[in-house]
Design an enzyme around this catalytic site. Structure first.
Site, PDB file in Angstrom:
ATOM      1  N   LYS A 207     -15.465   4.331  -7.400  1.00 22.83           N
ATOM      2  CA  LYS A 207     -16.005   3.093  -7.972  1.00 22.83           C
ATOM      3  C   LYS A 207     -17.190   2.612  -7.122  1.00 22.83           C
ATOM      4  O   LYS A 207     -18.219   2.230  -7.642  1.00 22.83           O
ATOM      5  CB  LYS A 207     -14.884   2.058  -8.003  1.00 22.83           C
ATOM      6  CG  LYS A 207     -15.238   0.752  -8.660  1.00 22.83           C
ATOM      7  CD  LYS A 207     -14.005  -0.134  -8.775  1.00 22.83           C
ATOM      8  CE  LYS A 207     -14.395  -1.566  -8.996  1.00 22.83           C
ATOM      9  NZ  LYS A 207     -13.255  -2.481  -9.026  1.00 22.83           N
ATOM     10  N   GLU A 213     -13.688   8.901   2.789  1.00 19.21           N
ATOM     11  CA  GLU A 213     -12.939  10.146   2.536  1.00 19.21           C
ATOM     12  C   GLU A 213     -13.566  10.903   1.358  1.00 19.21           C
ATOM     13  O   GLU A 213     -13.780  12.118   1.404  1.00 19.21           O
ATOM     14  CB  GLU A 213     -11.471   9.839   2.218  1.00 19.21           C
ATOM     15  CG  GLU A 213     -10.677   9.230   3.356  1.00 19.21           C
ATOM     16  CD  GLU A 213     -10.715   7.708   3.357  1.00 19.21           C
ATOM     17  OE1 GLU A 213     -11.690   7.112   2.829  1.00 19.21           O
ATOM     18  OE2 GLU A 213      -9.769   7.108   3.903  1.00 19.21           O
ATOM     19  N   GLY A 267      -9.454  -0.247  -9.204  1.00 14.30           N
ATOM     20  CA  GLY A 267      -9.262   1.192  -9.038  1.00 14.30           C
ATOM     21  C   GLY A 267      -7.930   1.667  -9.594  1.00 14.30           C
ATOM     22  O   GLY A 267      -7.857   2.643 -10.356  1.00 14.30           O
ATOM     23  N   ARG A 268      -6.861   0.973  -9.256  1.00 14.66           N
ATOM     24  CA  ARG A 268      -5.518   1.426  -9.672  1.00 14.66           C
ATOM     25  C   ARG A 268      -5.257   1.189 -11.163  1.00 14.66           C
ATOM     26  O   ARG A 268      -4.206   1.558 -11.672  1.00 14.66           O
ATOM     27  CB  ARG A 268      -4.452   0.761  -8.800  1.00 14.66           C
ATOM     28  CG  ARG A 268      -4.519  -0.760  -8.765  1.00 14.66           C
ATOM     29  CD  ARG A 268      -3.755  -1.307  -7.575  1.00 14.66           C
ATOM     30  NE  ARG A 268      -3.885  -2.744  -7.405  1.00 14.66           N
ATOM     31  CZ  ARG A 268      -4.871  -3.337  -6.753  1.00 14.66           C
ATOM     32  NH1 ARG A 268      -5.858  -2.616  -6.254  1.00 14.66           N
ATOM     33  NH2 ARG A 268      -4.897  -4.647  -6.600  1.00 14.66           N
ATOM     34  N   GLU A 353       0.063  -2.160  -4.031  1.00 18.65           N
ATOM     35  CA  GLU A 353      -1.279  -2.647  -3.720  1.00 18.65           C
ATOM     36  C   GLU A 353      -1.540  -3.960  -4.469  1.00 18.65           C
ATOM     37  O   GLU A 353      -2.287  -4.808  -4.006  1.00 18.65           O
ATOM     38  CB  GLU A 353      -2.312  -1.590  -4.107  1.00 18.65           C
ATOM     39  CG  GLU A 353      -3.585  -1.696  -3.289  1.00 18.65           C
ATOM     40  CD  GLU A 353      -4.465  -0.457  -3.449  1.00 18.65           C
ATOM     41  OE1 GLU A 353      -4.131   0.570  -2.843  1.00 18.65           O
ATOM     42  OE2 GLU A 353      -5.444  -0.517  -4.193  1.00 18.65           O
ATOM     43  N   HIS A 384      19.214  15.443  -4.919  1.00 19.79           N
ATOM     44  CA  HIS A 384      19.727  16.310  -3.856  1.00 19.79           C
ATOM     45  C   HIS A 384      19.120  15.952  -2.508  1.00 19.79           C
ATOM     46  O   HIS A 384      19.177  16.746  -1.577  1.00 19.79           O
ATOM     47  CB  HIS A 384      19.453  17.778  -4.209  1.00 19.79           C
ATOM     48  CG  HIS A 384      20.212  18.195  -5.438  1.00 19.79           C
ATOM     49  ND1 HIS A 384      21.438  18.816  -5.391  1.00 19.79           N
ATOM     50  CD2 HIS A 384      19.943  18.010  -6.753  1.00 19.79           C
ATOM     51  CE1 HIS A 384      21.881  19.031  -6.623  1.00 19.79           C
ATOM     52  NE2 HIS A 384      20.981  18.545  -7.471  1.00 19.79           N
ATOM     53  N   LYS A 502     -10.513   0.481   5.633  1.00 18.91           N
ATOM     54  CA  LYS A 502     -11.862   1.060   5.537  1.00 18.91           C
ATOM     55  C   LYS A 502     -12.733   0.560   6.700  1.00 18.91           C
ATOM     56  O   LYS A 502     -13.451   1.311   7.336  1.00 18.91           O
ATOM     57  CB  LYS A 502     -12.504   0.719   4.188  1.00 18.91           C
ATOM     58  CG  LYS A 502     -11.802   1.391   2.986  1.00 18.91           C
ATOM     59  CD  LYS A 502     -12.522   1.131   1.649  1.00 18.91           C
ATOM     60  CE  LYS A 502     -11.814   1.795   0.479  1.00 18.91           C
ATOM     61  NZ  LYS A 502     -12.460   1.655  -0.815  1.00 18.91           N
TER      62      LYS A 502
HETATM   63  C1  G6Q Z   1      -7.393   0.582  -5.887  1.00 16.83           C
HETATM   64  C2  G6Q Z   1      -7.965   0.396  -4.577  1.00 16.83           C
HETATM   65  C3  G6Q Z   1      -8.236   1.683  -3.815  1.00 16.83           C
HETATM   66  C4  G6Q Z   1      -9.491   2.424  -4.291  1.00 16.83           C
HETATM   67  C5  G6Q Z   1      -9.827   3.523  -3.297  1.00 16.83           C
HETATM   68  C6  G6Q Z   1     -11.031   4.320  -3.721  1.00 16.83           C
HETATM   69  O1  G6Q Z   1      -7.156  -0.297  -6.659  1.00 16.83           O
HETATM   70  O2  G6Q Z   1      -9.070  -0.414  -4.624  1.00 16.83           O
HETATM   71  O3  G6Q Z   1      -7.138   2.553  -3.861  1.00 16.83           O
HETATM   72  O4  G6Q Z   1      -9.284   2.934  -5.561  1.00 16.83           O
HETATM   73  O5  G6Q Z   1     -10.045   2.955  -2.045  1.00 16.83           O
HETATM   74  O6  G6Q Z   1     -12.152   3.502  -3.871  1.00 16.83           O
HETATM   75  P1  G6Q Z   1     -13.449   4.029  -4.593  1.00 16.83           P
HETATM   76  O7  G6Q Z   1     -13.115   4.350  -6.004  1.00 16.83           O
HETATM   77  O8  G6Q Z   1     -14.450   2.924  -4.469  1.00 16.83           O
HETATM   78  O9  G6Q Z   1     -13.877   5.266  -3.844  1.00 16.83           O
END
Ligand code: G6Q
Length: 543
Positions: A207, A213, A267-268, A353, A384, A502
């Site tokens: 996003k 990462e 994001g989620r 989250e 199990h 971050k």
């Molecule tokens: C989700 C969070 C988090 C995010 C990641 C990746 O709701 O905000 O999990 O999705 O940190 O972020 P980017 O999509 O910006 O790389």
């Protein structure tokens, strides 16, 4: 905002919990032969059985009063209307617009309808994925795309990965799909060694397009392509999804292959957006559309049904009851279906989250337990491993069992075996086993074979794991989490804990890389952190 504890409905629930404390689920079932019929809810291909929770009609009545006192209905209306309910980030929360498939619908945000833009991106996704699937979008050498690698993390990874597993039966066998998230290059190396670069398309899903990462993996992938096919090949081997379209183009992508998303999608909650691109390439747009359709059906139900007959609201309120009034701090998600094996990880992020917070919108202490500790795994395997603790551990963990009545494809004995196991577990957790029921054991073994039971479970039974039911299930959990956030008065749509990670990693990087700024980066660090950095620096020098 009124303190939860000051609400008469909260007090009434606390008093009610005291009266139910000594009541066993066995008794509740014995006293009411219609308990299943009264405490289950069918919605399309989904049946939710919540009768094995420690609730009565009175509990549900009091929970409805709590929902009324917390204005859940007006909060729901505010979300669907595009109000900026994510107040700490001043953003609207409109993932529901992404699965709005009604051609005439309008979704205003600050006076502008967002639907034309949503539809335009859908059309572009459809056209792009069709080209890739038809071999019309090729790699730089003209080879058709046979491998898709999604590079993302968190919300840009878990949702599409869980859905890709759910939709395995719809996927084209000749296009492989991998998900890379870990900056440990072992992960991407393991994937790349199986792939033909000429036939590989990377999707950078971020996003912000700044997540370290993801960007580290994106650069590794770019280097891999450049080393094998030359720098000019990059635009044919990369696509991206981001709100930061300029950064994606600067990275070297063709504008045709960059798909926007918006700040009003968390994001989620973003699997419904262009973040779904790997699914669309793998399964085709029609299948993705069915995923949206399942979620849309759940949206319409959630938006319009009175809370007493509203599945996400009912499950949310039972969750609040378990957490705050029965003192159960965790919950387990247990799909008895291989296709849903990654669903727990997606729900874990969505719930923890969103609702792992301890202050209200106004910045005051919530004064209650909020989002539970969510864990889980495929039911059969988990049975199990950690189920022992679910049956006899001192902490009671309410569980969601998710089962599909039919497999897509093989409807053999394996389905019956799954069903028998799942139902046996919910029965055992509910009933337990008394000392008198233990047969044939030596007296000193009896306490070990006693099960207290009275452990709450909810069963979600779907007809099969289809794109439609997958969409429904995810939307069900999203709205459940939303209602719980409203009850606790928290903002379910920010994630300052993630942001903290971050920031901190960025500030420690100069120290762990041992560069010239190392000492400055360590100046204010505690002795544990500084000590570990010193040991790390020494260890990495040792051959
Ligand atoms: C989700 C969070 C988090 C995010 C990641 C990746 O709701 O905000 O999990 O999705 O940190 O972020 P980017 O999509 O910006 O790389």
């Amino acid at each position: 905002m009124t303190d939860l504890a000051a609400l008469p409905a909260w007090d009434a629930l606390t008093a009610h919990a005291a009266t139910l404390r000594g009541v066993h689920l066995r008794t509740l079932f014995a006293e009411d032969p219609d308990r299943f019929a009264r405490l289950s809810f069918a919605f399309g291909p989904l049946l939710a059985d919540y009768s094995k929770n420690r609730i009565t009609a009175e509990t549900l009545g009091l929970l409805s009063e709590l929902a009324a006192a917390r204005n859940v209905e007006s909060a729901r209306a505010a979300m669907f209307a595009g109000q900026r309910i994510n107040r700490t980030e001043n953003r609207a929360v409109l993932h529901t617009a992404l699965r709005n498939r009604d051609a005439s619908s309008v979704q205003p945000l600050d006076g502008t309808d967002v639907m034309p833009e949503v539809r335009a991106v859908r059309d572009r996704l459809k056209a792009f994925s069709e080209k890739v699937r038809a071999g019309a979008w090729t790699g730089a050498t003209g080879a058709p795309i046979r491998h898709v690698v999604n590079i993302g993390i968190g919300g840009s990874h878990l949702g599409p990965m869980a859905v890709a597993a759910a939709l395995e039966d719809y996927r084209r066998a000749d296009i492989s799909l991998d998900f890379v998230s870990n900056p440990d290059r072992a992960q991407i190396d393991d994937v790349l060694k199986r792939l033909d670069p000429a036939a590989t398309l990377f999707i950078i899903a971020s996003k912000t397009f700044t997540t370290v990462e993801t960007m580290a993996n994106a650069h590794l992938a770019k280097d891999w392509i450049v080393a094998r096919l030359g720098a000019g090949a990059v635009p044919k081997h990369f696509a991206a999804i981001s709100t930061n379209v300029d950064a994606a183009v600067t990275f070297g992508l063709s504008p045709d292959a960059v798909f926007p998303m918006w700040d009003w999608v968390g994001g989620r909650y973003s699997v419904w957006s262009a973040i779904g691109l790997p699914l669309i390439i793998g399964c085709g747009y029609e299948v993705f559309d069915q995923l949206l359709a399942g979620a849309e059906a759940m949206d319409r139900h959630f938006e319009t049904a009175p809370l007493e007959q509203n599945l996400p609201a009912i499950l949310a309120l039972i969750g609040v009851w378990n957490i705050d009034h029965l003192g159960m701090a965790a919950t387990a998600i247990l799909p008895y279906d291989h296709r849903l094996r990654l669903f727990p990880a997606h729900v874990q992020q969505m719930d923890m989250e969103s609702n792992g917070k301890n202050v209200t919108m106004d910045g005051a202490a919530v004064g209650a337990g909020t989002g539970p500790i969510v864990f889980g795994g495929g039911g059969s395997d988990s049975q199990h491993s950690f189920f022992q603790s679910l049956h006899q551990g001192p902490r009671i963990v309410p569980c969601d069992f998710i089962i599909a009545a039919r497999g897509r494809g093989a409807n053999d004995k394996s389905r019956d075996l799954l069903m028998a196991n799942a139902l046996a577990q919910t029965e055992a957790l509910m009933k337990g086993r008394t000392a008198a029921e233990v047969t044939g054991a030596a007296a000193d073994l009896v306490p070990h074979k006693v099960f207290t039971g009275n452990r709450p479970t909810t069963t979600l039974l779907i007809d099969e794991v289809s794109a439609y039911t997958t969409g429904m299930l995810i939307a069900l959990y999203e709205h459940k989490v939303f209602v719980q956030g409203v009850i606790w008065g928290i903002n379910s749509f920010d994630q300052w804990g993630v942001e903290l990670g971050k920031e901190l990693a960025k500030s420690l990087e100069p120290a762990v890389s041992g560069g010239p700024h190392m000492e400055k980066a360590l100046e204010t660090r505690d002795s544990s952190t500084a000590g570990l950095v010193a040991v790390y620096l020494k260890a990495k020098e040792t051959p």
